[in-house]
Scaffold this motif. Structure first.
Motif, short mmCIF file in Angstrom:
data_model
loop_
_atom_site.label_atom_id
_atom_site.label_comp_id
_atom_site.label_asym_id
_atom_site.label_seq_id
_atom_site.Cartn_x
_atom_site.Cartn_y
_atom_site.Cartn_z
N GLY A 95 0.78 -1.62 0.02
CA GLY A 95 -0.14 -0.37 -0.09
C GLY A 95 1.08 1.18 -0.09
N GLY A 96 -0.14 1.63 -0.22
CA GLY A 96 1.25 3.55 0.29
C GLY A 96 1.99 4.54 0.98
N GLY A 97 1.45 3.51 2.27
CA GLY A 97 2.10 4.01 3.36
C GLY A 97 3.43 3.69 3.25
N ALA A 98 3.87 1.89 2.31
CA ALA A 98 4.59 1.01 2.79
C ALA A 98 6.30 2.10 2.36
N LYS A 99 6.41 3.04 1.55
CA LYS A 99 7.06 3.74 1.30
C LYS A 99 8.14 4.65 2.42
N VAL A 111 9.74 -6.76 6.63
CA VAL A 111 10.52 -7.11 4.91
C VAL A 111 10.34 -6.02 4.47
N GLN A 112 10.55 -5.65 3.13
CA GLN A 112 10.26 -4.71 2.19
C GLN A 112 9.83 -6.18 1.24
N SER A 113 8.92 -6.10 0.48
CA SER A 113 8.42 -7.12 -0.39
C SER A 113 8.85 -6.63 -2.06
N ILE A 114 9.23 -7.59 -2.39
CA ILE A 114 9.62 -7.31 -3.74
C ILE A 114 9.00 -7.34 -4.67
N HIS A 115 7.70 -7.59 -4.50
CA HIS A 115 7.04 -7.70 -5.38
C HIS A 115 5.48 -7.15 -4.32
N THR A 116 4.58 -6.59 -5.05
CA THR A 116 2.99 -6.74 -4.33
C THR A 116 2.66 -6.67 -5.16
N GLU A 117 2.74 -6.61 -6.40
CA GLU A 117 0.83 -6.82 -7.36
C GLU A 117 0.07 -7.63 -7.17
N ALA A 118 -1.10 -7.88 -7.76
CA ALA A 118 -1.61 -8.90 -7.77
C ALA A 118 -1.36 -9.81 -8.73
N ALA A 119 -1.07 -9.29 -9.38
CA ALA A 119 -0.83 -9.85 -11.29
C ALA A 119 0.28 -10.84 -11.10
#
Ligand code: ADP
Length: 433
Positions: free
Chosen positions: A390-394, A411-419
């Motif tokens: 989400g928008g606050g992750a950064k 942990v920083q997600s490398i991927h956040t896209e549902a696709a």
């Protein structure tokens, strides 16, 4: 020859695709923003266009080597189709609350406190079609009607087999994901409204399960191999969870969007209607969680995104502001405090906007920590690490503040896209690894 896997996400504002190789590396991304349509009868053709477009935009050298495709739709977006898969009415979208008119009937069918008892559940929408809609499908006893979710129907367009769904999309239809069956209360309840020879509920399989090959005609049209397998889909939020990389019990994903959404992997299902907590199945594990009305929408009430970035940089996350906020836009929350009368707590308000923002970020972080504690009290395992979407992750300052309250590895997600999550489902073919 390398094989590739496509995940397709039908979200609220558009469709996108991500193509990955067997190592999970992204090799292509495409998208199709949905046009604003005033007439809901146009959604069907628009979705079909979007599906074909996001595939056709993938460079041909990847498209010719696609092994499998999985699609996620928005949860509780549903369709009623004839036996050829042609919708007999406009789809009902995820947030459409027309089901409010059948709530009393729904309560006589479903067990008390069941998550399907909601105006926007798939079951409420089906019952609306069966009882309120003036099309009256009961008058056509020889014609079967198929009830499908958005992802089921989009998959059908590619593989041509009508009447298949997955147990993520089917949870809000009332499917029993623990026992992998439609429960008696659902069958009996629907039978009291319609002959179940006429209304076909989907056969439910594990998300990502290979269903069958793409039809030869569609393969030719989209220049995909005839061997390309179309898999069962999932919902947008589960696909986003899968994308995060969280895999083990105790691993969690917090979504800091307009609202605050917590998801935590557990060995056992954790359900509690009072707090709106329910569990999705993920192989042998369970994905439990809850949603609070606090979140980025409150921040947006006071600050622009630019101010959020600038002021956050001026906060020292290691010191407490001693402000004790419960940030809400309007009164009422359900999780982790169930109180429809709960008032936003945003006083005292310091003159310095940096201090005020610190109080808000801490307030939301405290609610997040309280939420995970509640899930644990109800049977979920202790959290071991937290991914953020989400928008606050950064916001690194916020991550540091949250770490102080959660006291686990962030942990920083490398991927956040549902696709991307759907592409992993296609790659793994229904195995939760
Ligand atoms: P949704 O999809 O739920 O609408 P997003 O995931 O797009 O939300 O996130 C938008 C939210 O993120 C906004 O409410 C905004 O206040 C918040 N946001 C944007 N930038 C920042 C930032 N730097 N720090 C904290 N929150 C932010």
């Amino acid at each position: 020859m390398v094989n590739f896997y496509i995940g397709i996400d039908f979200g609220t504002s558009g469709a996108r695709s991500i193509t990955i190789n067997p190592q999970g590396t992204v090799v292509a991304e495409t998208q199709f923003p949905f046009p604003r349509l005033t007439d809901s009868s146009e959604w069907i053709s628009m979705w079909k266009t979007a599906l074909f477009e996001v595939i056709q935009q993938i460079p041909l050298h990847f498209r010719r080597q696609i092994d499998a495709i999985a699609i996620n739709g928005t949860s509780a977006t549903v369709l009623l189709c004839d036996q050829n898969g042609i919708p007999v009415d406009s789809p009902i979208l995820y947030n459409d609350s027309r089901g409010i008119t059948v709530m009393e009937l729904l309560k006589t069918i479903a067990p008390s406190e069941h998550p399907v008892i909601s105006a926007t559940s798939s079951l409420a929408k089906l019952i609306w079609w069966l009882t309120v809609d003036n099309r009256d499908i009961k008058k056509q006893p020889s014609t079967p009607f198929y009830f499908l979710h958005q992802a089921d129907w989009l998959g059908f367009l590619l593989h041509g087999k009508l009447g298949i769904s997955d147990y993520h999309n089917s949870l809000k239809l009332g499917y029993d994901v623990e026992n992998l069956t439609y429960p008696n209360w659902l069958i009996n309840g629907l039978q009291s409204l319609i002959n179940l020879e006429v209304l076909k509920l989907p056969d439910v399989v594990t998300p990502g399960t290979p269903i069958r090959n793409i039809t030869p005609e569609i393969a030719e049209q989209l220049q995909l191999p005839k061997t390309c397998i179309i898999c069962a889909g999932t919902t947008d939020s589960i696909a986003a969870f899968v994308a995060s990389g969280a895999k083990l019990p105790g691993e969690a994903v917090t979504s800091l969007g307009s609202t605050l959404v917590l998801k935590l992997l557990s060995h056992t299902p954790v359900n509690n209607t009072k707090y709106g907590i329910y569990s999705h199945r993920l192989g042998d594990l369970w994905l439990t969680g809850g949603a609070s009305n606090t979140g980025g929408a409150v921040l947006r009430q006071f600050f622009s995104d630019r101010e959020l970035e600038n002021f956050s940089r001026q906060i020292n996350p290691n010191f407490n502001s001693n402000l004790d906020y419960y940030p809400l836009i309007k009164k009422g929350d359900r999780f982790p405090i169930n109180d429809p009368e709960l008032l936003p707590r945003l006083q005292p308000r310091p003159n310095n906007p940096v201090e005020f923002l610190q109080g808000l970020l801490e307030g939301i972080a405290k609610i997040e920590a309280q939420g995970y504690q509640l899930l644990q009290q109800l049977g979920a395992p202790p959290i071991t690490q937290v991914y953020t979407a989400g928008g606050g992750a950064k916001n690194q300052t916020w991550t540091a503040i949250r770490q102080r309250y959660l006291n686990v590895n962030m942990v920083q997600s490398i991927h956040t896209e549902a696709a991307y999550g759907s592409a992993l489902l296609a790659l793994n073919g229904g195995r939760w690894v």
